[in-house]
Design an enzyme around this catalytic site. Structure first.
Site, PDB file in Angstrom:
ATOM      1  N   VAL A  33     -89.617 -71.272   7.008  1.00  0.00           N
ATOM      2  CA  VAL A  33     -90.142 -69.915   7.209  1.00  0.00           C
ATOM      3  C   VAL A  33     -89.193 -68.920   6.549  1.00  0.00           C
ATOM      4  O   VAL A  33     -87.989 -69.170   6.426  1.00  0.00           O
ATOM      5  CB  VAL A  33     -90.277 -69.529   8.703  1.00  0.00           C
ATOM      6  N   SER A  34     -89.791 -67.826   6.102  1.00  0.00           N
ATOM      7  CA  SER A  34     -88.966 -66.673   5.747  1.00  0.00           C
ATOM      8  C   SER A  34     -89.003 -65.742   6.949  1.00  0.00           C
ATOM      9  O   SER A  34     -89.862 -65.878   7.823  1.00  0.00           O
ATOM     10  CB  SER A  34     -89.526 -65.970   4.500  1.00  0.00           C
ATOM     11  N   THR A  35     -88.121 -64.813   7.022  1.00  0.00           N
ATOM     12  CA  THR A  35     -88.048 -63.910   8.186  1.00  0.00           C
ATOM     13  C   THR A  35     -89.361 -63.180   8.392  1.00  0.00           C
ATOM     14  O   THR A  35     -89.870 -63.051   9.514  1.00  0.00           O
ATOM     15  CB  THR A  35     -86.910 -62.894   7.995  1.00  0.00           C
ATOM     16  N   SER A  88     -92.168 -65.498   9.786  1.00  0.00           N
ATOM     17  CA  SER A  88     -91.930 -65.828  11.185  1.00  0.00           C
ATOM     18  C   SER A  88     -92.376 -64.710  12.098  1.00  0.00           C
ATOM     19  O   SER A  88     -92.892 -64.933  13.190  1.00  0.00           O
ATOM     20  CB  SER A  88     -90.453 -66.139  11.399  1.00  0.00           C
TER      21      SER A  88
END
Length: 500
Positions: free
Chosen positions: A8-10, A13
């Protein structure tokens, strides 16, 4: 071993619900087990392949630790289609399957494009590789070079010069094999005797094992290379690469016409005359084997030892100066997997008891319909399955303990631990295969019912004779084989007979 990759990237997410925990949970459900290796990249973009979790996954795949990679969705693996294809191709070359949790992916336009391109690329690569490989091999062969290392016993392969070099230690054994086999008289009884002698002396084979199979000795005796002429371009393997994906109609290996063979000069270990003499003796041996045996065994191929599980074969034995026929579970054949526990039974006694049982059934056909195994819980298969199941559980526990070390120590070099995990994986796979085989065998014995057509045929044959004495050995053997699936020898006084 199955592996899960999650990323995931921030932003994802926070806004799209692609949490690492959710991906892992769904992937475990897809894997149907919690016994997995987990690789994660949190806060990394899918546009680039340089991610620590992904790089660690690729390294472990290269080491042979993983056979399946499960990813929640293709874009968790990579954003770029070409990157997805690149990784998929890399995994498949190491026999690793890539599985997506999102099962609908294959039906989407992106999924159809992915699988279409993957198939096209794979076919193109196969064709190009085969074309280059065949052309290169033909060129090397015509230049007088050995095209590949076939690991021929007696030689080492020099990849720099493309030539075979005599391995003196192994060549000595090759000469010994030919010398003993072509002698008019000697201490060894044919191929099997030579193989047993080499096994007893713990002479290593080409693979380093100390157990010599008779077939290995036979292959050495039939290998023309030892005369100084190595035949190449002999076998046509076209189409065989796809055999592992086929259940029926597999492409067989074929011998090319002899005029297409290309002979390369190599150092000779034996003379052409000795090789030709060995071929003559092998042909004589084949003719002798093809003749009918002097001593016949009514239950040949049907008898098994209930204690160790070995099949019991007929042999001629001597006791106090008298010869008699018997069935034994002892395996003297070189390379036999199990030696046997030493169970023997007089052939005439066993055959008489089984024939009386069969004759009684044929005289009273209604008894066949009520046939049931008397002790279904005392099969050798069941006892062996219980032992294997315990061994599988021990293997799983050992692997889980090692996996916990790998998971907790990502930054450490744990090559030895990973190698032990791989060995445990292989052992578990072999145990499961053996368990499955025994399970099928046990089910057939427990649920086996008499075959109606076989019974009918047996009755028709049986009723054409007024007395047992009128039947030939061949007729009796036919009747026994139509009804009896297996005879288990528990001890000299107790046998179990199982019908089809």
């Amino acid at each position: 071993m199955k592996a899960i990759y999650a990323r995931v990237s921030t932003e994802e997410s926070a806004h799209k619900g692609y949490s690492i925990a959710h991906q892992i949970e769904e992937a475990k459900r897809k894997a149907q087990t919690d016994d997995v290796l987990i690789y994660t990249d949190e806060g990394y973009s899918g546009e680039f392949l340089e991610r620590p979790g992904l790089e660690r996954l690729r390294r472990d795949i290269e080491k042979g630790m993983i056979d399946t990679v499960i990813v929640y969705d293709p874009d968790r693996l990579a954003r770029n289609l070409m990157h997805q294809l690149l990784l998929d191709d890399e995994f498949r070359k190491r026999d690793v399957e890539l599985v997506f949790v999102n099962g609908e992916y294959a039906d989407t336009p992106e999924g159809k494009l992915f699988f279409a391109m993957r198939g096209a690329i794979a076919e193109f690569e196969k064709a190009k590789i085969r074309e280059r490989t065949m052309a290169g091999r033909m060129r090397k062969a015509k230049e007088g070079k050995v095209v590949k290392n076939d690991h021929i016993y007696g030689y080492d392969y020099d990849k720099h010069t493309g030539q075979l070099v005599i391995n003196e230690k192994e060549a000595e054994i090759v000469r010994f094999i030919f010398d003993q086999f072509t002698k008019e008289e000697g201490p060894f009884k044919g191929i099997n005797g030579i193989a047993l002698y080499l096994t007893e002396r713990k002479i290593p084979t080409k693979t380093g094992k100390t157990k010599w199979h008779r077939q290995v000795v036979r292959q050495i005796l039939m290998n023309e290379t030892y005369t100084g002429k190595r035949p190449q371009n002999k076998w046509n393997t076209e189409g065989m690469i796809a055999n592992k994906y086929k259940k029926n109609e597999k492409v067989p290996i074929r011998v090319r016409p002899k005029e297409e063979w290309i002979y390369v000069d190599v150092p000779a270990i034996i003379s052409r005359e000795q090789f030709e003499r060995a071929q003559e003796l092998l042909e004589q041996s084949r003719r002798r084997y093809a003749k009918s045996s002097k001593r016949r065994y009514l239950l040949s191929g049907l008898v098994r030892c209930a204690k160790c599980g070995n099949t019991m074969t007929g042999r001629y034995a001597k006791n106090w100066g008298k010869y008699y026929r018997e069935y034994t579970d002892l395996k003297n054949t070189a390379g036999a997997k199990h030696r046997g526990c030493g169970m023997t039974v007089r052939a005439d006694v066993l055959e008489e008891e089984v024939w009386k049982y069969v004759a009684e059934l044929l005289n009273n056909p209604e008894k066949i319909q009520h046939y049931r195994e008397e002790n279904p819980d005392d099969f050798f298969e069941k006892r062996e399955m219980e032992r294997i199941q315990k061994e599988i559980e021990r293997t799983k526990k050992g692997r889980k303990r090692l996996l916990s070390l790998v998971t907790l120590s990502e930054d450490l070099d744990l090559e030895e631990i990973k190698e032990e995990i791989r060995k445990l994986q292989e052992k578990e796979k072999e145990l499961i295969q053996e368990y499955t085989r025994l399970e099928r065998q046990l089910k057939a014995l427990q649920e086996g019912k008499p075959n109606e057509s076989a019974i009918k045929e047996a009755l028709e044959i049986f009723l054409t004779y007024e007395k047992d004495e009128d039947m030939s050995f061949e007729v009796k053997q036919t009747l026994v084989r139509k009804l009896v699936k297996e005879v288990r020898v528990v001890d000299k006084d107790h046998i179990e007979i199982y019908l089809f």
